[in-house]
Design a protein around this motif. Structure first.
Motif, short mmCIF file in Angstrom:
data_model
loop_
_atom_site.label_atom_id
_atom_site.label_comp_id
_atom_site.label_asym_id
_atom_site.label_seq_id
_atom_site.Cartn_x
_atom_site.Cartn_y
_atom_site.Cartn_z
N ASP A 15 36.27 49.48 35.62
CA ASP A 15 37.60 49.10 36.10
C ASP A 15 37.54 48.51 37.51
O ASP A 15 38.56 48.34 38.16
N ARG A 16 36.33 48.17 37.97
CA ARG A 16 36.17 47.66 39.33
C ARG A 16 35.72 46.21 39.34
O ARG A 16 35.13 45.72 38.39
N VAL A 17 36.01 45.55 40.46
CA VAL A 17 35.67 44.15 40.68
C VAL A 17 34.84 44.08 41.96
O VAL A 17 35.11 44.82 42.91
N LEU A 18 33.85 43.18 41.99
CA LEU A 18 33.04 43.03 43.20
C LEU A 18 33.79 42.21 44.23
O LEU A 18 34.19 41.07 43.95
N ALA A 19 33.97 42.80 45.41
CA ALA A 19 34.55 42.08 46.55
C ALA A 19 33.43 41.84 47.55
O ALA A 19 32.59 42.72 47.78
N ILE A 20 33.41 40.64 48.13
CA ILE A 20 32.44 40.35 49.18
C ILE A 20 33.20 40.00 50.46
O ILE A 20 34.30 39.46 50.42
N ARG A 21 32.58 40.34 51.61
CA ARG A 21 33.12 39.91 52.90
C ARG A 21 32.26 38.75 53.37
O ARG A 21 31.03 38.86 53.42
N ARG A 22 32.92 37.63 53.67
CA ARG A 22 32.21 36.40 54.03
C ARG A 22 31.37 36.61 55.29
O ARG A 22 31.82 37.20 56.27
N GLU A 100 29.08 41.92 53.52
CA GLU A 100 29.27 43.25 52.94
C GLU A 100 29.77 43.08 51.51
O GLU A 100 30.41 42.08 51.20
N THR A 101 29.48 44.06 50.65
CA THR A 101 30.01 44.04 49.29
C THR A 101 30.58 45.41 48.96
O THR A 101 30.13 46.42 49.51
N ARG A 102 31.58 45.43 48.09
CA ARG A 102 32.16 46.68 47.61
C ARG A 102 32.66 46.49 46.19
O ARG A 102 33.26 45.45 45.89
N TRP A 103 32.43 47.49 45.33
CA TRP A 103 33.07 47.52 44.01
C TRP A 103 34.41 48.20 44.21
O TRP A 103 34.46 49.35 44.64
N VAL A 104 35.51 47.48 43.96
CA VAL A 104 36.85 48.00 44.25
C VAL A 104 37.76 47.89 43.03
O VAL A 104 37.56 47.03 42.17
N THR A 105 38.76 48.74 43.00
CA THR A 105 39.82 48.58 42.01
C THR A 105 40.72 47.45 42.50
O THR A 105 40.70 47.10 43.69
#
Length: 130
Positions: A15-22, A100-105
């Motif tokens: 249920d998570r999506v990968l978010a990246i910080r530029r 940075e990367t995070r798996w987020v809802t």
């Protein structure tokens, strides 16, 4: 103005999506977003999704479906939004492009700051129906 074509890869793991910080070396550093990148000459959108994901976070993915189209807030890029399954593999960010990367809802993504308005629209309006 000639718009360039780019992809946005909505990488899903459960249920998570990968978010990246530029990263600091790219335009608009510090923004959180799904992974994205330019489509190279002669490349299909699907090929661009697979290549950009490998280059930016080291994951091998198979593009799913194109789910949306938008344009960047500066009008320079037409964005083709694709889903892709990233069920396994370690995320290994390219330190030049990705800070940075995070798996987020989806709810967690909307709480990140700063994010682009087009990304907010996708997470609020398009993603819930996918």
């Amino acid at each position: 103005m000639i718009r360039r074509e780019a992809i946005v890869a909505v990488l899903r793991r459960g249920d998570r999506v990968l978010a990246i910080r530029r990263g600091a070396a790219v335009s608009r550093p510090g923004y959180w977003q799904p992974l994205s990148g330019k489509i190279e000459p002669g490349e299909t959108q699907e090929q661009a999704v697979a290549r950009e994901v490998m280059e930016e976070v080291g994951l091998t993915v198979s593009p799913g479906a194109k789910v949306w189209e938008s344009q960047t807030d500066d009008g320079h890029f037409r964005l083709h939004w694709w889903t892709a399954d990233a069920s396994d593999g370690a995320v290994v960010p390219d330190p030049v492009e990705v800070a940075e990367t995070r798996w987020v809802t989806p709810q967690e993504f909307l709480a990140l700051d700063p994010i682009f308005e087009g990304d907010r629209e996708f997470f609020e309006r398009i993603l819930p129906d996918l």
